[in-house]
Scaffold this active site. Sequence first.
Site, short mmCIF file in Angstrom:
data_model
loop_
_atom_site.label_atom_id
_atom_site.label_comp_id
_atom_site.label_asym_id
_atom_site.label_seq_id
_atom_site.Cartn_x
_atom_site.Cartn_y
_atom_site.Cartn_z
N ASP A 8 0.87 -1.18 0.00
CA ASP A 8 0.00 0.00 0.00
C ASP A 8 0.91 1.24 0.00
O ASP A 8 2.14 1.12 -0.13
CB ASP A 8 -1.00 -0.04 1.17
CG ASP A 8 -0.34 0.22 2.52
OD1 ASP A 8 0.91 0.29 2.59
OD2 ASP A 8 -1.08 0.34 3.52
N CYS A 65 3.63 -2.77 4.03
CA CYS A 65 2.74 -1.66 4.40
C CYS A 65 3.48 -0.87 5.49
O CYS A 65 4.69 -1.04 5.65
CB CYS A 65 1.36 -2.15 4.83
SG CYS A 65 1.28 -3.13 6.33
N THR A 67 3.37 -1.05 8.76
CA THR A 67 3.85 -1.91 9.84
C THR A 67 4.10 -3.35 9.42
O THR A 67 4.74 -4.10 10.16
CB THR A 67 2.80 -1.97 10.96
OG1 THR A 67 1.58 -2.50 10.39
CG2 THR A 67 2.54 -0.60 11.56
N HIS A 98 10.58 -23.38 9.90
CA HIS A 98 9.60 -24.01 10.79
C HIS A 98 8.16 -23.86 10.28
O HIS A 98 7.38 -24.79 10.40
CB HIS A 98 9.68 -23.41 12.19
CG HIS A 98 10.95 -23.75 12.91
ND1 HIS A 98 11.08 -23.66 14.28
CD2 HIS A 98 12.16 -24.16 12.46
CE1 HIS A 98 12.31 -24.02 14.64
NE2 HIS A 98 12.99 -24.31 13.55
N HIS A 133 7.91 -30.25 11.95
CA HIS A 133 7.27 -28.99 11.55
C HIS A 133 6.13 -29.26 10.56
O HIS A 133 5.15 -28.52 10.53
CB HIS A 133 8.29 -28.04 10.94
CG HIS A 133 9.44 -27.77 11.87
ND1 HIS A 133 9.28 -27.14 13.08
CD2 HIS A 133 10.76 -28.09 11.78
CE1 HIS A 133 10.45 -27.06 13.69
NE2 HIS A 133 11.36 -27.64 12.92
C1 RB5 Z 1 -1.62 2.97 6.29
O1 RB5 Z 1 -1.66 4.23 6.87
C2 RB5 Z 1 -1.27 1.93 7.34
O2 RB5 Z 1 -2.32 1.76 8.22
C3 RB5 Z 1 -0.92 0.62 6.67
O3 RB5 Z 1 0.15 0.82 5.82
C4 RB5 Z 1 -0.51 -0.52 7.58
O4 RB5 Z 1 0.49 -0.12 8.47
C5 RB5 Z 1 -1.59 -1.24 8.24
O5 RB5 Z 1 -1.36 -2.21 8.99
#
Ligand code: RB5
Length: 146
Positions: A8, A65, A67, A98, A133
Amino acid sequence: MKITIGADHGGRKLKDAIVRHLEEKGITMTDIGTYSDESVDFPSYAEEVSERVIRGEADLGILCCGTGIGMSIAANKIPGIRAAVVSDCFSAQATREHNNSNVLCLGERVIGEGLALRIVDTWLEAEFLGGRHKRRLDLLEKLEQK
Ligand code: RB5
């Protein structure tokens, strides 16, 4: 080995860096976007990459993304996907050996580019160990059927 990658807006720059890195290594890549900073919804990209893996159009998928977490939650809703959010090389290796993870999720806002590229290399080089595993993956498959 064929890799499909997606991101994203929160992971787009990291995704582009990974694409360049893997192309330099001669790895076949399909980049499904996003291609700009415009805000987009990560579940659609997670779905597209995951379904390509399930259909066998890619051996492995990579999702970026902000996170890595949203992408992993979304990808793990697709039966057959074992997506792992990774921020260190030990986990990158372990989740192939694993968990036989088939999608790697990374957070552009969490780790730097250098570490991310090292994680990608580690993950791609590691191999599933099978044995005990495999039994655990079979149990995961049973959970999917509930
Ligand atoms: C986008 O702002 C952010 O929420 C997305 O990239 C991600 O971190 C969601 O888990």
